[in-house]
Design a protein around this motif. Structure first.
Motif: not given
Lengths: 201, 495, 71
Positions: B21-23, B374-378, B450-460
């Motif tokens: 996941d880290g790599s 995403m939660p596992r990667l980030m 767009i809701a997903f995109l907002i959440n995505f921007v926040r998680i990164i």
């Protein structure tokens, strides 16, 4: 390791077999097809040249294919012929010169395989492309006004101007630009009425 | 000196997972993130084309936004932009996890992702400027294609490298599908471009090549990736092995053999030899075998765990995707029949079916993959459960409105078109309310995106919008710390 | 008329090709299946289904839930 190659090779075989069966073999079958020579010495189908060829490129770049087909289904399968979209079914020979093909799969608008025979008038095509509502009220076709130069009331209309049936915004006449003329030339050429023998089998 | 703490025992699989996941983080985040931007662009382009169909004067007069161009942009950005990038991200991450190896060639893949995006931008601009090739699904001008094909070669190389280096003894079902995608997709694109835009064949044979590709890009690229995601996510989330591993084998090979041949049903009634269409119909009907086996496997695994749908966002999307895979495949197989095509061919029904498959099956599975990954990667949690719920319900409701309106309108439209006494313009007028309904459906889908995109921007964005400990990942033991400790003690040992 | 007969010949050729292709690929498939069974490719399949689980995320543990939700 060897297993991976077997897996990859099997996967490769599946796709290779389908392109052979569906594309290469039919193409091989069509290799023998040649245009027919009509009684008056002209050939059918003829290559696209000049305005027709340029018009075809415009037909492609405007994406006409997303609403219009160029294929007439056989009698008894759908109502293509009864709707007057053609006099016979389309056959592979009709498309010998088509590169890229423009068969289409959507009929939000009517079929155009023989639009040149159904609407032989340049004026009709010009007015229809300029504003589809003028010839076909309720049509959902976009306006292609950028293929025409508008002549407003008071301006002198050139000799090749086409009169608009209903004036709007003071536009009395339209003059097709080079691109407009090319597109109309292409549409007028679309004609599958020549009775090819294989179409009656 | 204080005595060294006794190094705790670290499970090798967990260590591998953290390493993997880290790599793979930068690469996968780039692929998934840009895929969502392309999904938004594709949705907006789709919405514009949809509005133009019931209000033709909307944004009229601008040649670059004419229906025929924006419609091409909609599908190309959806399939290559969203589909290509989301599926490639999924492929790389899933393969790395299942092989338990670090993602290889990370810099190359990062450059590839950027180049692929540049290719998409240029291709889209080319279509909008009127340089479309006129071949459906391959509209991008030829000069833009190398920018899409070369990065994919990197992905293929990375995928095979991982598989050869794999640590695990067994091969998981998902891996067959992922391997298959990387064999199929380059061959598909290259041979279809050769047959159409490079002019190896012309006329009707070109039309067959076009639809062989048009169908296979969905069937041999999007579908296997979606199935691979479902085969991984459903068992993994609910913690239950797949129902029958034997069936999954049958499903894989029958899918591989039959899906290839189905493309010609897009030309039923057209001017091609009847046997080519018959092959397409047979191929489509034989698809019942893989669809039923895959369906049994997914749904039987889920049986008894449906209560988890309430608590797991990944599972919601994954189960929605796998259920609609069954439904849309049944619909597609029946649709291929000549008697069915006599009515629905050339109508909005086809468009309804495409969206049922792409937005009901493929897209939700990609979303599920992102919600899980995403939660596992980030290493941090999604910021908002509400945004996830909005995304899910917008996807379901928007898609249902869209598909129902289009399929119903399509059947009626087809029946009316086969009755020559009804003037064509009356049929057009009949469809307009349904076309408006489609715009509504599209609007709801865009809201969800767009809701997903907002959440995505926040998680990164590291720990800005959310609490530090990922709630989803808080196992009893803090594995990360353990791995670090072990490394330290190892280093200490060698010194 | 000669052209049409030629075409019929061609169609016959195509059908012969398809039939022989189907026969050969069918036999190959059966042979491959037999070979794979003999080699033990189908043994131990359930182990493959279990490879996505480990001690940390074992069978029976749910690994996903809404953010902020209690465990």
């Amino acid at each position: 390791m060897s297993r991976t190659f077997i897996l990859a090779f099997g996967i490769f075989l599946t796709i290779a077999s389908s392109i052979t069966g569906l594309v290469i073999i039919p193409n091989w079958q069509f290799q023998a097809l040649k245009p027919v020579v009509k009684l008056d010495g002209t050939r059918y189908p003829e290559v696209y040249f000049g305005d027709q060829a340029r018009g075809r490129e415009i037909y492609i770049d405007q994406g006409c294919i997303y609403c219009h087909t160029q294929q007439v289904r056989m009698k008894g399968y759908g109502a293509d012929i009864r709707r007057g979209w053609g006099t016979r079914r389309s056959v592979p020979r009709d498309y010998l010169m088509d590169r890229p093909h423009q068969l289409g799969t959507q009929r939000m608008g009517p079929d155009l395989a023989s639009i040149g025979a159904r609407q032989p008038s340049v004026d009709w095509h010009a007015i229809h492309l300029y504003n589809p509502q003028l010839t076909s009220p309720g049509s959902i076709m976009p306006r292609f006004e950028y293929f025409f130069r508008e002549v407003r009331s008071g301006e002198a209309a050139p000799a090749d101007a086409i009169k608009v049936p209903q004036q709007s915004n003071g536009v009395t006449h339209i003059v097709p630009t080079d691109r407009g003329r090319a597109l109309i030339a292409y549409l007028k050429r679309l004609n599958q009425s020549f009775p090819l023998p294989e179409a009656n089998q | 000196m204080i005595a060294q703490p006794i190094p705790p025992v670290v499970i090798p699989e967990v260590e591998a997972r953290i390493e993997v996941d880290g790599s793979s983080r930068p690469v996968i985040v780039l692929y998934w993130g840009t895929s969502l931007i392309w999904l938004t662009i594709a949705s907006i382009a789709g919405l514009i084309s949809s509005i133009k169909l019931h209000s033709p004067e909307f944004l009229g007069g601008m040649e670059w936004l004419t229906f025929g161009r924006i419609r091409a942009v909609h599908w190309d950005t959806a399939i290559y932009g969203f589909g290509g990038l989301a599926a490639s991200g999924t492929l790389l991450w899933l393969q790395a996890r299942l092989c338990q190896v670090r993602l290889p060639y990370r810099n190359l893949l990062l450059v590839g992702g950027v180049v692929f995006n540049i290719g998409l931008v240029l291709g889209t601009a080319g279509v909008l400027m009127g340089q479309s090739t006129g071949v459906e699904t391959l509209e991008f001008p030829l000069w833009a294609m190398p920018l899409l094909v070369v990065p994919y070669v990197f992905i293929v190389i990375a995928n095979f490298t991982m598989y050869f280096k794999k640590v695990t003894k067994h091969t998981y079902v998902s891996q067959w599908y992922l391997m298959a995608v990387t064999v199929w997709f380059p061959i598909l694109v290259l041979s279809a471009e050769a047959c159409t835009n490079l002019g190896a064949v012309d006329g009707v044979a070109q039309a067959i090549a076009n639809w062989w590709y048009g169908h296979n890009v969905v069937g041999l690229f999007a579908t296997p990736t979606g199935i691979a995601a479902a085969y991984y996510l459903i068992p993994k989330v609910i913690g239950k092995p797949i129902h029958s591993y034997h069936l999954s084998l049958l499903g894989f090979w029958s899918n591989a053999i039959f899906y290839n041949w189905a493309g010609t049903h897009h030309l039923t009634g057209g001017p091609l030899p009847a046997w080519t269409i018959t092959l397409g119909v047979v191929g489509s009907l034989m698809m019942f075998i893989p669809v039923i086996t895959i369906g049994i496997n997914h749904h039987m695994t889920m049986l008894g765990s449906f209560h988890l749908l309430k608590t797991s966002p990944t599972l919601r999307f994954a189960v929605m995707g796998s259920m609609i895979y069954t439904l849309s495949s049944f619909q597609g197989s029946l649709e291929a029949l000549r008697s069915h095509q006599e009515v629905t061919h050339f109508t909005h029904y086809t468009i309804g079916h495409v969206h049922f498959g792409m937005y009901g099956f493929f897209a939700p599975l990609m979303f599920a993959m992102m919600y899980y990954g995403m939660p596992r990667l980030m290493d941090q949690e999604w910021s908002s459960a509400r945004l996830i719920r909005i995304h899910f319900w917008c996807t379901v409701v928007g898609m249902l409105i869209y598909v129902t309106a289009m399929c119903y309108a399509g059947i009626r439209q087809g029946l009316m078109m086969n009755d020559p006494s009804i003037p064509f313009l009356n049929i057009v007028r009949f469809t307009i309310p349904y076309l408006a309904l489609r715009t509504l459906g599209g609007l709801i889908l865009l809201t969800g995106t767009i809701a997903f995109l907002i959440n995505f921007v926040r998680i990164i964005t590291p720990h800005k919008y959310t609490w530090k400990t990922p709630t989803m990942l808080d196992t009893e033991r803090d594995w990360k710390k353990l791995v670090e400790l072990e490394k330290q003690s190892e280093n200490g040992g060698t010194k | 008329m000669v052209g049409i007969e030629k075409e019929n010949c061609f169609v016959f050729g195509v059908f012969m090709f398809i039939w022989s292709f189907a026969l050969i690929s069918g036999i190959t498939m059966v042979w491959l299946l037999a070979w794979a069974i003999k080699r033990g490719e189908f043994r131990d399949l359930r182990q493959g289904a279990r490879m996505i689980f480990d001690e940390d995320e074992p069978i029976g543990v749910v690994t996903d839930r809404f953010p902020g939700a209690p465990r």
